[in-house]
Design an enzyme around this catalytic site. Structure first.
Site, PDB file in Angstrom:
ATOM      1  N   GLU A 310       0.833  -1.216   0.000  1.00  0.00           N
ATOM      2  CA  GLU A 310       0.000   0.000   0.000  1.00  0.00           C
ATOM      3  C   GLU A 310       0.866   1.263   0.000  1.00  0.00           C
ATOM      4  O   GLU A 310       0.556   2.249   0.675  1.00  0.00           O
ATOM      5  CB  GLU A 310      -0.928   0.009   1.210  1.00  0.00           C
ATOM      6  CG  GLU A 310      -1.852  -1.192   1.285  1.00  0.00           C
ATOM      7  CD  GLU A 310      -2.805  -1.146   2.469  1.00  0.00           C
ATOM      8  OE1 GLU A 310      -3.985  -1.468   2.292  1.00  0.00           O
ATOM      9  OE2 GLU A 310      -2.348  -0.794   3.583  1.00  0.00           O
ATOM     10  N   CYS A 409     -11.222   0.645   6.916  1.00  0.00           N
ATOM     11  CA  CYS A 409     -10.854   1.989   7.340  1.00  0.00           C
ATOM     12  C   CYS A 409     -11.445   3.065   6.441  1.00  0.00           C
ATOM     13  O   CYS A 409     -11.682   4.195   6.889  1.00  0.00           O
ATOM     14  CB  CYS A 409      -9.333   2.123   7.374  1.00  0.00           C
ATOM     15  SG  CYS A 409      -8.500   1.500   5.899  1.00  0.00           S
TER      16      CYS A 409
END
Length: 635
Positions: A310, A409
């Site tokens: 990421e 998230c």
């Protein structure tokens, strides 16, 4: 409830020494148009959607089990799901500050009570660690996210305080902050969290409570990072760059490693720099922002080109079909750019806020506010599979927006951002008002010379006409500054001769009279954008933008059987159509072969089609489709 003495205004961020002053929920409010619709969907659908999912899969129930002593062996979700509850509470607090609602207030109060019941006697509050049958507290600082979760609780408490309530959640936050100071303060444990976030929360808590210990704790966390403070055995294949623990923040030149971590860390470092007057640290953050924007940012404002970690890629490593561009990274980018704008007044930061909000961030929620993209590709090669509305999806494998993720998230981050988005639109100084984003909103605040009330009216981002209606103003000279986006440089027009044309903004400086209208016109016709040739993945391609919106070619606008993967276009064929930009795309009828390489270039027959282009943020709302931002230039 305890009355607040200071800090009522300022939204998510309120520096004590910034060049520009942010406005609070009592000073600015969205009144209609594009953004009012987004906030309405967020309020009526997304908040309840997040709450219902976390209730159903047990993430909220973790607090009940922790309070009753039955959490061991029964914790739902990964280690940091507490933070999703805190982000939901923050979203609820901003929404209640924006538009009070008795039913939402009751839900908020009940949820806070369940969280507070799990707080331990020494202030510690986490449902994954520290109780019998669980790992010890702070036994996995690299990936346990304890301090990260605390930071989100602090930000939720700040939202409650900034909207006028000093009640249970701020009390919980103060006790937790005292605990953090006792554990990690000077001469205590010299450690940091694997995921930065707490730094922003601590500084904002210091700003609003006046407790300087919280600022000092944030400063310590910033200064400890970059010295191999975290355990190297936990880095795995990513290395310490993933955690930004390889180089001190003040010596770093660009964003690198995990994108959300890097951006949250930079935002927290800037908060510390602003409050302590640390110009070296502030310059380091500005340098990181500038280099990352120039070499590591997608056209949509998205950040992060690596799926595995990421993370940011190398300079100009920006493949569209492998873009990660996590929604949370886009939100973190907005948070950092906003802080830099407040500190410097430079409109380049507002430009990136606009680009990232309208493209990367708004691409995440589905039109109904009940499904989300976690990652945001710029080229979808195969039609996505429709995910179940009742099952968890893996964060990066959903090729259409999914209702919830194993790591979720992004939905709660979208919720808190949209609930507070109007607070990023304008600022004030003692002498005047600065308009950074456009839409329908009202300003009511005090300048040195007295009260000013303005109504901003616009169909932006679809219409470039912006009207500023003066409702009330002091009887003396006022500065009114209107941002000119970089894409409109040299082409914006004002209804009167500006006192100053700075290129990045136009400024009116005179006595404003109630009832008068000042008009800004921005060019919204579609335009072609070419990439830096060093971005080799899209060399020879072009993109289309219209005003602040990145446009895409979607298979829903192509003939049956066509894919965006096999078309090209002549950039000169771009026109403004009745329903948005249109372009003539070409499909080559290539014949299948046993080997896809040849000594000569094939010249197959051509097929042509005039296709409508869609705003990037709206793609994939018509079912599974293929899509691309960058289109190969036809020969």
């Amino acid at each position: 409830m305890h009355p607040l003495l200071t800090g009522l205004t300022g939204g998510p961020v309120r520096p004590s020494r910034s060049l520009l002053r942010p406005l609070g929920t009592d000073e600015i409010s969205i009144t209609g148009g594009f953004w009012a619709h987004k906030q309405r969907v967020n309020s009526e659908a997304t908040l309840a959607h997040c709450e219902e999912w976390m209730e159903r899969i047990g993430w909220i129930g973790n607090f009940d089990r922790a309070a009753s002593g039955t959490i061991a062996g029964h914790h739902a979700g990964i280690e940091f799901v507490d933070s999703e509850v805190y982000k939901l509470l923050e979203a609820m607090a901003w929404e209640l500050g924006r538009e009070p609602d008795a039913a939402l207030e009751a839900r908020y109060t009940a949820l806070v009570a369940r969280v507070a019941a799990a707080q331990e006697d020494d202030g510690y509050l986490h449902t994954s660690f520290g109780r019998p049958g669980q790992p010890e507290r702070y036994s996995n600082l690299e990936f346990g996210h304890e301090l990260y979760c605390f930071g989100h609780l602090f930000q939720a408490a700040v939202a409650r305080l900034r909207t006028g309530y000093d009640d249970l959640l701020p009390q919980v936050a103060r006790r937790l902050a005292d605990h953090v100071h006792a554990e990690f303060g000077p001469s205590r444990r010299a450690a940091v969290c694997g995921h930065p976030e707490i730094e922003m929360g601590l500084v904002e808590l210091a700003r609003i409570t006046g407790d300087s210990r919280h600022l000092e704790q944030a400063r310590l966390f910033i200064e400890r990072r970059g010295h191999g403070t975290l355990s190297a055995s936990s880095f795995g294949p990513f290395g310490d760059e993933y955690f930004q623990d390889d180089v001190p923040v003040r010596e770093t030149d660009t964003m690198r490693g995990h994108a959300v971590r890097a951006l949250y860390l930079a935002a927290g470092a800037l908060d510390v720099a602003d409050e302590t007057g640390d110009s070296v640290l502030e310059d380091a953050v500005a340098r990181q922002w500038a280099n990352a924007v120039a070499r590591r940012t997608y056209l949509t404002g998205g950040a992060g080109s690596h799926h595995q970690d990421e993370a940011y890629g190398d300079d100009f490593e920006l493949p569209p079909d492998r873009a990660y561009a996590e929604t949370c990274a886009g939100i973190a980018s907005v948070m950092l750019s906003w802080r830099l704008l407040l500190a410097t007044g430079a409109e380049q930061y507002a430009d990136l806020v606009e680009r990232t909000l309208l493209n990367n961030v708004l691409a995440s929620p589905r039109e109904d506010g009940r499904a989300f993209f976690y990652t945001n590709t710029l080229h979808q090669r195969t039609p996505g599979a429709v995910p179940s509305e009742h099952e968890l999806s893996h964060r990066a494998e959903s090729s259409l927006r999914a209702p919830w993720f194993e790591v979720s998230c992004c939905p709660t981050n979208v919720a808190r951002t949209l609930a507070s988005v109007g607070l990023y639109f304008a600022t004030a100084t003692g002498a005047g008002i600065q308009l950074h984003q456009y839409g329908d909103y009202r300003i009511d605040t005090a300048l040195d010379a007295g009260r000013i009330r303005l109504q901003v009216r616009s169909g932006y981002p679809l219409d470039g006409a912006v009207e500023v209606v003066v409702l009330e103003a002091p009887a003396t000279e006022v500065d009114l500054r209107l941002r000119v986006p970089a894409w409109a440089a040299g082409a914006a027009s004002l209804s009167e001769q500006p006192h100053l044309d700075a290129g990045t903004h136009l400024e009116v400086r005179r006595v404003l009279r109630a009832g008068e209208v000042i008009r800004l016109d921005l060019p919204m016709q579609p335009r072609v954008t070419w990439p830096d040739r060093r971005i080799d993945a899209i060399r020879g391609d072009f993109a289309v933008e219209a005003g602040p919106l990145v446009m895409v070619l979607e298979s829903a606008d192509l003939p049956d059987g066509w894919s965006v993967n096999e078309v090209e276009a002549d950039a000169a064929s771009l026109v403004a159509g009745p329903d948005g930009p249109q372009i003539t795309v070409t499909r080559r009828a290539d014949a299948d072969a046993a080997w896809p390489y040849a000594p000569d270039r094939a010249r197959p027959a051509l097929q042509h089609h005039t296709a409508r282009l869609t705003p990037y943020h709206a793609w994939a709302n018509r079912g599974p489709s293929t899509m691309r931002v960058w289109i190969p230039q036809a020969e």
